[in-house]
Scaffold this active site. Sequence first.
Site, PDB file in Angstrom:
ATOM      1  N   HIS A 148       7.790  -5.912   3.048  1.00  0.00           N
ATOM      2  CA  HIS A 148       8.023  -6.064   1.605  1.00  0.00           C
ATOM      3  C   HIS A 148       8.441  -7.464   1.896  1.00  0.00           C
ATOM      4  O   HIS A 148       9.390  -8.194   2.330  1.00  0.00           O
ATOM      5  CB  HIS A 148       9.199  -5.014   1.394  1.00  0.00           C
ATOM      6  CG  HIS A 148       8.639  -3.709   2.349  1.00  0.00           C
ATOM      7  ND1 HIS A 148       9.988  -2.793   3.151  1.00  0.00           N
ATOM      8  CD2 HIS A 148       7.908  -3.525   1.877  1.00  0.00           C
ATOM      9  CE1 HIS A 148       8.894  -2.118   3.237  1.00  0.00           C
ATOM     10  NE2 HIS A 148       8.019  -1.624   2.315  1.00  0.00           N
ATOM     11  N   TYR A 198      20.863  -4.743   7.265  1.00  0.00           N
ATOM     12  CA  TYR A 198      20.400  -5.910   6.585  1.00  0.00           C
ATOM     13  C   TYR A 198      20.910  -6.450   5.963  1.00  0.00           C
ATOM     14  O   TYR A 198      22.018  -5.899   5.642  1.00  0.00           O
ATOM     15  CB  TYR A 198      19.069  -5.448   5.941  1.00  0.00           C
ATOM     16  CG  TYR A 198      17.635  -5.129   5.612  1.00  0.00           C
ATOM     17  CD1 TYR A 198      16.287  -5.535   6.256  1.00  0.00           C
ATOM     18  CD2 TYR A 198      18.322  -3.659   6.561  1.00  0.00           C
ATOM     19  CE1 TYR A 198      15.611  -5.059   6.513  1.00  0.00           C
ATOM     20  CE2 TYR A 198      16.546  -3.327   7.160  1.00  0.00           C
ATOM     21  CZ  TYR A 198      15.496  -3.183   6.947  1.00  0.00           C
ATOM     22  OH  TYR A 198      14.682  -3.190   7.780  1.00  0.00           O
TER      23      TYR A 198
END
Length: 186
Positions: free
Chosen positions: A65, A135
């Site tokens: 992504h 993240y």
Amino acid sequence: MSRFAVASTPLAGLVSIQRQPLGDERGFLARLFCAEELAAAGWHGPVAQINHTHTAQRGTVRGLHYQRPPAPEAKLVSCLRGAVWDVAVDLRADSPTFLQWHAQELSARNHTALLIPPGFAHGFQVLEDGAELLYLHSAPYTPACEGALNVHDPRLAIAWPLPVQGLSVRDAAHPWIDAPFEGIRL
């Protein structure tokens, strides 16, 4: 005293961050983020979003992504439980390493993170059941700017360490890179 050791990778701007935990018989403390220290490694801007993933099964792949302008993002990816093989693909149009990838193991044991700059795609393969990642994103998720690559794309030829499994329907449907793909212009 810095709590991070920064190492270059073969892809310009993509760096490996080795945390320096402090520990004793009780356990350890490891700094996951420090804006001042990580600025020198390439982190510019705020932490706009924090995400936590849990992936149950070894061999599962998530990704690849990325976010296009006007909402490109940097990511600081750390493994808090288990181990993953973390992959970054350079999609920057003017980069000498355009469409090249770099991967390395991130684990709870090795205290390593990847600082992935804007203009890169990101994905990972779980090496141990029950892996968890944290993240930090420099920009919020913007669906209109989302892009993705197929993990099986022969143009990338990513050498996944295990047979790829557990792809979501969405990730399995990501397109291969076509001939006119010119990359991301930041």
